[in-house]
Design an enzyme around this catalytic site. Structure first.
Site, PDB file in Angstrom:
ATOM      1  N   ARG A  92      27.857  -6.527  13.537  1.00 42.80           N
ATOM      2  CA  ARG A  92      26.732  -7.827  14.042  1.00 42.80           C
ATOM      3  C   ARG A  92      25.415  -6.754  14.608  1.00 42.80           C
ATOM      4  O   ARG A  92      24.619  -7.566  15.292  1.00 42.80           O
ATOM      5  CB  ARG A  92      27.258  -8.595  15.073  1.00 42.80           C
ATOM      6  CG  ARG A  92      28.330  -9.358  14.377  1.00 42.80           C
ATOM      7  CD  ARG A  92      28.415 -10.757  15.010  1.00 42.80           C
ATOM      8  NE  ARG A  92      29.418 -11.570  14.382  1.00 42.80           N
ATOM      9  CZ  ARG A  92      30.607 -11.681  14.724  1.00 42.80           C
ATOM     10  NH1 ARG A  92      31.165 -10.970  15.555  1.00 42.80           N
ATOM     11  NH2 ARG A  92      31.436 -12.466  13.989  1.00 42.80           N
TER      12      ARG A  92
ATOM     13  N   LYS B  94      10.696  -5.827   8.405  1.00 46.69           N
ATOM     14  CA  LYS B  94      11.442  -6.368   7.102  1.00 46.69           C
ATOM     15  C   LYS B  94      12.436  -5.133   6.612  1.00 46.69           C
ATOM     16  O   LYS B  94      12.218  -3.955   6.512  1.00 46.69           O
ATOM     17  CB  LYS B  94      10.517  -6.311   5.915  1.00 46.69           C
ATOM     18  CG  LYS B  94       9.671  -7.614   6.106  1.00 46.69           C
ATOM     19  CD  LYS B  94       8.651  -7.910   5.079  1.00 46.69           C
ATOM     20  CE  LYS B  94       7.868  -9.114   4.825  1.00 46.69           C
ATOM     21  NZ  LYS B  94       7.044  -9.435   3.675  1.00 46.69           N
TER      22      LYS B  94
ATOM     23  N   GLU C  41      -1.768   1.277   0.119  1.00 48.05           N
ATOM     24  CA  GLU C  41      -1.683   0.354   1.336  1.00 48.05           C
ATOM     25  C   GLU C  41      -2.379   0.479   2.367  1.00 48.05           C
ATOM     26  O   GLU C  41      -2.931  -0.575   2.860  1.00 48.05           O
ATOM     27  CB  GLU C  41      -0.088   0.421   1.907  1.00 48.05           C
ATOM     28  CG  GLU C  41       1.164   0.153   0.900  1.00 48.05           C
ATOM     29  CD  GLU C  41       1.217  -1.159   0.461  1.00 48.05           C
ATOM     30  OE1 GLU C  41       0.639  -2.113   0.812  1.00 48.05           O
ATOM     31  OE2 GLU C  41       2.098  -1.435  -0.444  1.00 48.05           O
TER      32      GLU C  41
ATOM     33  N   LYS D 201      -1.767  -3.416  10.258  1.00 46.44           N
ATOM     34  CA  LYS D 201      -0.622  -4.008  10.010  1.00 46.44           C
ATOM     35  C   LYS D 201       0.043  -4.659  11.199  1.00 46.44           C
ATOM     36  O   LYS D 201       0.465  -5.979  11.251  1.00 46.44           O
ATOM     37  CB  LYS D 201       0.430  -3.335   9.217  1.00 46.44           C
ATOM     38  CG  LYS D 201       1.655  -4.013   9.051  1.00 46.44           C
ATOM     39  CD  LYS D 201       2.463  -3.283   7.816  1.00 46.44           C
ATOM     40  CE  LYS D 201       3.719  -4.116   7.793  1.00 46.44           C
ATOM     41  NZ  LYS D 201       4.833  -3.806   7.098  1.00 46.44           N
TER      42      LYS D 201
ATOM     43  N   GLU E 233       6.292 -14.326   8.244  1.00 44.57           N
ATOM     44  CA  GLU E 233       5.575 -14.548   7.136  1.00 44.57           C
ATOM     45  C   GLU E 233       5.391 -16.003   6.942  1.00 44.57           C
ATOM     46  O   GLU E 233       5.670 -16.601   5.721  1.00 44.57           O
ATOM     47  CB  GLU E 233       5.989 -13.882   6.037  1.00 44.57           C
ATOM     48  CG  GLU E 233       5.185 -13.664   4.953  1.00 44.57           C
ATOM     49  CD  GLU E 233       5.411 -12.776   3.715  1.00 44.57           C
ATOM     50  OE1 GLU E 233       6.073 -11.545   4.020  1.00 44.57           O
ATOM     51  OE2 GLU E 233       5.367 -13.011   2.637  1.00 44.57           O
TER      52      GLU E 233
ATOM     53  N   ARG F  61       0.585 -13.543   8.011  1.00 46.61           N
ATOM     54  CA  ARG F  61       1.178 -12.315   7.283  1.00 46.61           C
ATOM     55  C   ARG F  61       1.182 -12.080   5.944  1.00 46.61           C
ATOM     56  O   ARG F  61       1.398 -11.158   5.160  1.00 46.61           O
ATOM     57  CB  ARG F  61       2.705 -12.124   7.823  1.00 46.61           C
ATOM     58  CG  ARG F  61       3.504 -10.979   7.522  1.00 46.61           C
ATOM     59  CD  ARG F  61       4.882 -10.546   7.869  1.00 46.61           C
ATOM     60  NE  ARG F  61       5.313  -9.270   7.728  1.00 46.61           N
ATOM     61  CZ  ARG F  61       6.358  -8.624   8.226  1.00 46.61           C
ATOM     62  NH1 ARG F  61       6.771  -9.084   9.473  1.00 46.61           N
ATOM     63  NH2 ARG F  61       6.494  -7.546   7.755  1.00 46.61           N
TER      64      ARG F  61
ATOM     65  N   ASN G 240       0.251  -9.476   1.432  1.00 47.50           N
ATOM     66  CA  ASN G 240       0.814  -9.490   0.134  1.00 47.50           C
ATOM     67  C   ASN G 240      -0.585  -9.392  -1.010  1.00 47.50           C
ATOM     68  O   ASN G 240      -0.428  -9.495  -2.213  1.00 47.50           O
ATOM     69  CB  ASN G 240       1.258 -11.005  -0.201  1.00 47.50           C
ATOM     70  CG  ASN G 240       2.493 -11.153   0.591  1.00 47.50           C
ATOM     71  OD1 ASN G 240       3.317 -10.090   0.784  1.00 47.50           O
ATOM     72  ND2 ASN G 240       2.930 -12.280   0.939  1.00 47.50           N
TER      73      ASN G 240
ATOM     74  N   HIS H 225      -0.222  -7.589  -4.154  1.00 46.20           N
ATOM     75  CA  HIS H 225       1.319  -7.386  -4.504  1.00 46.20           C
ATOM     76  C   HIS H 225       1.926  -8.415  -5.340  1.00 46.20           C
ATOM     77  O   HIS H 225       3.077  -8.404  -5.885  1.00 46.20           O
ATOM     78  CB  HIS H 225       1.897  -7.341  -3.187  1.00 46.20           C
ATOM     79  CG  HIS H 225       1.750  -6.158  -2.319  1.00 46.20           C
ATOM     80  ND1 HIS H 225       0.783  -5.685  -1.940  1.00 46.20           N
ATOM     81  CD2 HIS H 225       2.847  -4.990  -2.171  1.00 46.20           C
ATOM     82  CE1 HIS H 225       0.818  -4.699  -1.419  1.00 46.20           C
ATOM     83  NE2 HIS H 225       2.205  -4.120  -1.497  1.00 46.20           N
TER      84      HIS H 225
ATOM     85  N   HIS I 138       3.870  -6.607  -8.088  1.00 46.15           N
ATOM     86  CA  HIS I 138       5.431  -6.719  -8.177  1.00 46.15           C
ATOM     87  C   HIS I 138       5.401  -7.047  -9.611  1.00 46.15           C
ATOM     88  O   HIS I 138       6.611  -6.573 -10.277  1.00 46.15           O
ATOM     89  CB  HIS I 138       5.830  -7.728  -7.290  1.00 46.15           C
ATOM     90  CG  HIS I 138       6.040  -7.106  -5.859  1.00 46.15           C
ATOM     91  ND1 HIS I 138       5.986  -7.916  -4.800  1.00 46.15           N
ATOM     92  CD2 HIS I 138       6.335  -5.887  -5.459  1.00 46.15           C
ATOM     93  CE1 HIS I 138       6.122  -7.233  -3.702  1.00 46.15           C
ATOM     94  NE2 HIS I 138       6.308  -5.955  -4.218  1.00 46.15           N
TER      95      HIS I 138
ATOM     96  N   HIS J 178       5.285   2.399  -6.535  1.00 49.62           N
ATOM     97  CA  HIS J 178       4.777   1.080  -5.974  1.00 49.62           C
ATOM     98  C   HIS J 178       3.266   1.100  -5.925  1.00 49.62           C
ATOM     99  O   HIS J 178       2.624  -0.087  -6.399  1.00 49.62           O
ATOM    100  CB  HIS J 178       5.620   0.980  -4.593  1.00 49.62           C
ATOM    101  CG  HIS J 178       5.198  -0.315  -4.128  1.00 49.62           C
ATOM    102  ND1 HIS J 178       5.640  -1.438  -4.472  1.00 49.62           N
ATOM    103  CD2 HIS J 178       4.553  -0.493  -2.744  1.00 49.62           C
ATOM    104  CE1 HIS J 178       4.964  -2.276  -3.510  1.00 49.62           C
ATOM    105  NE2 HIS J 178       4.493  -2.050  -2.605  1.00 49.62           N
TER     106      HIS J 178
HETATM  107  N1  GLY Z   1       4.689  -4.892   3.450  1.00 43.17           N
HETATM  108  C1  GLY Z   1       4.364  -6.142   3.920  1.00 43.17           C
HETATM  109  C2  GLY Z   1       5.093  -6.891   4.998  1.00 43.17           C
HETATM  110  O1  GLY Z   1       5.652  -5.867   5.746  1.00 43.17           O
HETATM  111  O2  GLY Z   1       4.694  -7.941   5.218  1.00 43.17           O
END
Ligand code: GLY
Length: 329
Positions: free
Chosen positions: A107, A129, A171, A208, A218, A222, A226, A229, A233, A248
């Site tokens: 956990r 993330k 980035e 960031k 997000e 946030r 993107n 992206h 993507h 990437h």
């Molecule tokens: N890589 C974009 C974010 O962390 O939201």
């Protein structure tokens, strides 16, 4: 060492010693590496008592549940308890997957990110993330959970291949375009080879940090991260399906060019962005948009069947939730 404070942890820039962490408080420590970070980065780390090394294979194709099983098995076999620590020494794959494994093992145990690529220094290592890929879907399984600390040292960039450095730089360019016109002007005026990496990384991490701290899960702000992206993507998936994966950052550079075209910008600004990217970075061929539709319609950000873009309204400013059907693209 410079400190950038985030919600409940700090990003430390300039060192990879553990002086800012109460390391002796942990019963056991595991250091997650791949064959590259074991060879080039692990020898630079301070030696830690009571630690083991868990080695996995490098590459996006190993960012999956099978590798997680292996990591959990290693922690279990070595009797790691809840008061243990996992140190993720690597790029985005190690950081994301190690973060997920630590967040779920018994956990949740603490984890620390030591990013070794530019991409993970300026992006993946902060913001909480963590996750893995599922079938062909990138980062499909995961959660938000913050590390105990992030330690960024540009020493690790010495062993990074140039194409990886340029990929991570996508980035940085994104951060400038969505939020910091003065960083953008700096990038335009200083040749890539002459950039002061510590300074660029610090500025980028600050940008960031400010964005995700306002919206950790997000729901709004946030989403600005993107930019580039959505097409990016789709382009990455297109090349993956063809069996010729690209980096990437290469996909994000191409995505930023396509998303600049549909942004609410003057022609002068659009040309400035496109010229900067195309003259500094050799990119693969950009697929035709109709070849990207099948990937775009599966994008996890879509709303009511429409593709959701974060677009520029001027350089240094970004708007979210710009919805387009594939016919409109
Ligand atoms: N890589 C974009 C974010 O962390 O939201």
């Amino acid at each position: 060492m410079k400190e950038i404070k985030s919600s409940d942890y700090s990003v430390w820039i300039g060192d990879h010693s553990f002086s800012k962490l109460n390391i002796s408080a942990y019963s056991k420590i595991a250091i997650l590496v791949d064959e590259n970070t074991k060879r080039y980065c692990f020898p630079k780390l301070q030696k830690l008592e009571n630690s083991i090394v868990i080695e996995i294979k490098s590459g996006e194709e190993y960012k999956n549940i099978n590798t997680c099983n292996f990591i959990w098995e290693q922690l279990t076999e070595h009797n790691f308890d809840r008061n243990s620590l996992l140190i993720n020494l690597g790029g985005g794959v190690i950081g994301d997957m190690g973060g997920l494994c630590a967040s779920t093992y018994k956990r949740g145990i603490d984890f620390v990110q030591i990013p070794t690529t530019l991409l993970s220094m300026v992006d993946a290592s902060s913001g909480g993330k963590v996750g893995i890929n599922f079938n062909q879907f990138k980062n499909h399984i995961g959660l938000f959970n913050n590390p105990k600390a992030v330690f960024i040292s540009i020493d690790f960039l010495e062993s990074l291949p140039e194409n990886q450095l340029k990929s991570g730089f996508a980035e940085v360019v994104k951060h400038a375009l969505i939020s910091d016109n003065s960083l953008w002007k700096r990038l335009l005026s200083i040749p890539f080879v002459d950039l002061d990496w510590e300074d660029i990384i610090e500025t980028s991490v600050h940008i960031k940090n400010k964005i995700f701290s306002a919206d950790p899960f997000e729901k709004g702000e946030r989403k600005k991260l993107n930019f580039g992206h959505t097409f990016g993507h789709a382009i990455e998936s297109y090349y993956l399906e063809k069996g010729t994966p690209i980096l990437h950052g290469e996909a994000v550079f191409m995505g930023m060019i396509l998303e600049t075209e549909i942004s609410h910008l003057s022609e002068t600004d659009k040309n400035e962005i496109k010229n900067y990217i195309l003259s500094n970075f050799a990119l693969p061929y950009t697929p035709k948009k109709y070849n990207l539709h099948k990937f775009l319609i599966n994008d996890k950000k879509n709303q009511s069947g429409k593709i959701n873009f974060s677009l520029l309204n001027k350089i240094g400013n970004c708007t979210i939730d710009n919805l387009f059907s594939t016919d409109e693209l």
